[in-house]
Design a protein around this motif. Structure first.
Motif, PDB file in Angstrom:
ATOM      1  N   PRO A 107       0.823  -1.209   0.000  1.00  0.00           N
ATOM      2  CA  PRO A 107       0.000   0.000   0.000  1.00  0.00           C
ATOM      3  C   PRO A 107       0.858   1.261   0.000  1.00  0.00           C
ATOM      4  O   PRO A 107       1.921   1.304   0.635  1.00  0.00           O
ATOM      5  CB  PRO A 107      -0.800  -0.116   1.300  1.00  0.00           C
ATOM      6  N   ARG A 108       0.384   2.278  -0.689  1.00  0.00           N
ATOM      7  CA  ARG A 108       1.130   3.534  -0.792  1.00  0.00           C
ATOM      8  C   ARG A 108       1.266   4.215   0.577  1.00  0.00           C
ATOM      9  O   ARG A 108       2.295   4.833   0.862  1.00  0.00           O
ATOM     10  CB  ARG A 108       0.439   4.471  -1.782  1.00  0.00           C
ATOM     11  N   ASP A 109       0.235   4.092   1.423  1.00  0.00           N
ATOM     12  CA  ASP A 109       0.324   4.752   2.725  1.00  0.00           C
ATOM     13  C   ASP A 109       1.302   4.045   3.664  1.00  0.00           C
ATOM     14  O   ASP A 109       1.779   4.632   4.639  1.00  0.00           O
ATOM     15  CB  ASP A 109      -1.056   4.860   3.373  1.00  0.00           C
ATOM     16  N   LEU A 110       1.603   2.784   3.375  1.00  0.00           N
ATOM     17  CA  LEU A 110       2.581   2.050   4.175  1.00  0.00           C
ATOM     18  C   LEU A 110       4.006   2.304   3.696  1.00  0.00           C
ATOM     19  O   LEU A 110       4.943   2.421   4.498  1.00  0.00           O
ATOM     20  CB  LEU A 110       2.262   0.543   4.123  1.00  0.00           C
ATOM     21  N   TYR A 111       4.164   2.392   2.354  1.00  0.00           N
ATOM     22  CA  TYR A 111       5.483   2.684   1.778  1.00  0.00           C
ATOM     23  C   TYR A 111       5.274   3.622   0.587  1.00  0.00           C
ATOM     24  O   TYR A 111       5.002   3.164  -0.529  1.00  0.00           O
ATOM     25  CB  TYR A 111       6.193   1.392   1.339  1.00  0.00           C
ATOM     26  N   PRO A 112       5.369   4.934   0.789  1.00  0.00           N
ATOM     27  CA  PRO A 112       5.049   5.899  -0.267  1.00  0.00           C
ATOM     28  C   PRO A 112       6.113   6.045  -1.356  1.00  0.00           C
ATOM     29  O   PRO A 112       5.812   6.536  -2.445  1.00  0.00           O
ATOM     30  CB  PRO A 112       4.877   7.210   0.496  1.00  0.00           C
ATOM     31  N   GLU A 113       7.356   5.630  -1.087  1.00  0.00           N
ATOM     32  CA  GLU A 113       8.430   5.815  -2.061  1.00  0.00           C
ATOM     33  C   GLU A 113       8.190   4.960  -3.305  1.00  0.00           C
ATOM     34  O   GLU A 113       7.549   3.907  -3.245  1.00  0.00           O
ATOM     35  CB  GLU A 113       9.787   5.466  -1.440  1.00  0.00           C
ATOM     36  N   SER A 114       8.765   5.387  -4.433  1.00  0.00           N
ATOM     37  CA  SER A 114       8.580   4.670  -5.699  1.00  0.00           C
ATOM     38  C   SER A 114       9.603   3.558  -5.895  1.00  0.00           C
ATOM     39  O   SER A 114       9.450   2.719  -6.784  1.00  0.00           O
ATOM     40  CB  SER A 114       8.659   5.651  -6.873  1.00  0.00           C
ATOM     41  N   LYS A 115      10.663   3.551  -5.108  1.00  0.00           N
ATOM     42  CA  LYS A 115      11.703   2.525  -5.205  1.00  0.00           C
ATOM     43  C   LYS A 115      12.017   1.951  -3.829  1.00  0.00           C
ATOM     44  O   LYS A 115      11.991   2.664  -2.830  1.00  0.00           O
ATOM     45  CB  LYS A 115      12.993   3.114  -5.799  1.00  0.00           C
ATOM     46  N   TYR A 116      12.316   0.661  -3.810  1.00  0.00           N
ATOM     47  CA  TYR A 116      12.838   0.049  -2.594  1.00  0.00           C
ATOM     48  C   TYR A 116      14.346   0.248  -2.551  1.00  0.00           C
ATOM     49  O   TYR A 116      14.998   0.333  -3.606  1.00  0.00           O
ATOM     50  CB  TYR A 116      12.564  -1.453  -2.581  1.00  0.00           C
TER      51      TYR A 116
END
Length: 328
Positions: free
Chosen positions: A225-234
Motif C-alpha cells: 500500500p502507498r500509505d505504508l510505503y510511499p516511495e517509488s523505489k525500494y
C-alpha cells in the motif's frame, strides 16, 4: 534395551502418524493471504529473553513477544562459525527433517561448528503447537515466539532470528537466513564464500540483490500500500530465499527495526533497515531465488537453489556427497 535413536524414531513415527490423520481432517487453515496480521502485544519481560539495554524507552515497533520454545544454551559451549536460521511453518515437518539429514546437519563439517535453528511463530491450531513442542524436545533445534505464524508475519519471524543471535549467540561469526524449501551447497557457502581461515568480516551482507519498487496491484502477493510505503523505489535488498551476513549485523538490524515502521515484506524490510545503517548488500550470483534444473556440475557452482522438495533434497545431497570424485 532399545537405543536412543530407536526411541526417538519410534516417538517421531507415533507423533507424525497421529499428525497425518489430524491434518487429513478438513478444518480452517492458517490463512497466508489477506491483510497483515495485527500481533497481540504481550507485557515485556526484562532479562535475557528481553531486548537490549541501549534501546530508547519509546519504540515505534517493539518486538516484545515471549519465547514459547527456545534453545537458549545452543551456543554456550562453543561459539559457532555459522548460525543457520530457517523460516518454516508447523506443517513442514518433512522439509525440516530432510534438512536435518542433509545440508543442515550440524555435524556434517567436522572442523567448522554450525548451529541450525528452525524459526516459527504460534499456530492458531493448538494441536500443531503441541506437535512442534514435541519435535523440539527430540531435536533441540526449534525456536518459537508468541506471534501468529502467517505469511504476513514473516518479518517478525526474521526479526526473531536476529534477536536470538544477538541475545544467545553474539560471538558467532556469520548467519545464514533461508527457507525450508531451499537447498544449500554448504561447501561453497563455507569454504568458498565465508572462508573460516580468513579474518571475519563486519557489517557484511550478501545474497541475490534485487533493485525494484513497490507493487500497487492489490491482487499481488507482494502488494504494498502507498500509505505504508510511499516511495517509488525500494532500497537494494537480498531475496529472502537466502542471504548471509556477519553476526554483528543481527543486533544492528534488530535494534534498527525497533524504530522502523514494520513492513510485511520481510526481505524489503531488512533492506530498509540496512539503508538506515549504511550497509550495502553485495550481489552474489550463487544465490538463486528460483528453481534450477538439476545437474551435478551446475549445483556444485551455486550456494542456494529454491523450490526443492524434501525428496529432491535427499537425492541432491546423496548425489553430491557420493560423487565428489567426479570432475565437471
Amino acid at each position: 534395551m532399545p537405543s536412543k535413536v530407536s526411541c526417538l524414531y519410534l516417538l517421531t513415527v507415533v507423533c507424525w502418524a497421529s499428525a497425518l490423520w489430524y491434518l487429513s481432517v478438513s478444518r480452517p487453515s492458517n490463512s497466508y493471504a489477506g491483510q497483515p496480521t495485527i500481533p497481540v502485544r504481550r507485557a515485556h519481560k526484562a532479562g535475557k529473553n528481553g531486548t537490549f539495554s541501549n534501546v530508547r524507552a519509546r519504540t515505534l515497533n517493539p518486538h516484545d513477544f515471549g519465547y514459547l520454545v527456545n534453545e537458549a544454551k545452543k551456543c554456550e559451549a562453543e561459539a559457532p562459525f555459522l548460525v543457520i536460521l530457517i523460516s518454516t511453518t508447523h506443517k513442514e515437518f518433512d522439509a525440516r527433517q530432510a534438512i536435518r539429514e542433509t545440508w543442515g546437519d550440524e555435524s556434517t563439517l567436522a572442523d567448522v561448528r554450525v548451529v541450525t535453528l528452525f524459526l516459527l511463530g504460534r499456530s492458531t491450531d493448538a494441536v500443531l503447537n503441541q506437535m512442534v513442542e514435541q519435535e523440539s524436545q527430540i531435536f533441540h533445534d526449534v525456536v518459537v515466539e508468541d506471534f501468529v505464524d502467517s505469511y504476513h508475519n514473516l518479518t517478525l519471524k526474521t526479526l526473531m532470528g536476529m534477536r536470538w543471535v544477538a541475545t544467545f549467540c553474539p560471538k558467532a561469526q556469520y548467519v545464514l537466513k533461508t527457507d525450508s524449501d531451499i537447498f544449500v551447497n554448504m561447501e561453497n557457502l563455507i569454504f568458498n564464500l565465508l572462508k573460516p581461515a580468513t579474518k571475519p568480516r563486519r557489517r557484511y551482507f550478501t545474497g541475490y540483490v534485487i533493485n525494484g519498487g513497490p507493487i500497487r496491484d492489490m491482487r499481488s502477493k507482494w502488494y504494498m500500500p502507498r500509505d505504508l510505503y510511499p516511495e517509488s523505489k525500494y532500497p537494494p535488498f537480498c531475496s529472502g530465499t537466502g542471504y548471509v551476513f556477519s553476526a554483528d549485523v543481527a543486533e544492528l538490524v534488530y535494534q534498527t527495526s525497533l524504530h522502523t515502521r514494520l513492513l510485511h515484506l520481510e526481505d524489503v524490510y531488512v533492506g530498509v533497515c540496512l539503508r538506515k545503517l549504511g550497509i550495502h548488500p553485495f550481489q552474489n550470483s550463487g544465490f538463486n531465488h528460483w528453481k534450477m534444473a538439476y545437474s551435478l556440475c551446475r549445483y556444485r557452482r551455486v550456494v542456494t537453489v529454491h523450490q526443492i522438495s524434501p525428496e529432491e533434497m535427499h537425492r541432491i545431497w546423496n548425489d553430491m556427497t557420493s560423487k565428489k570424485h567426479l570432475k565437471c
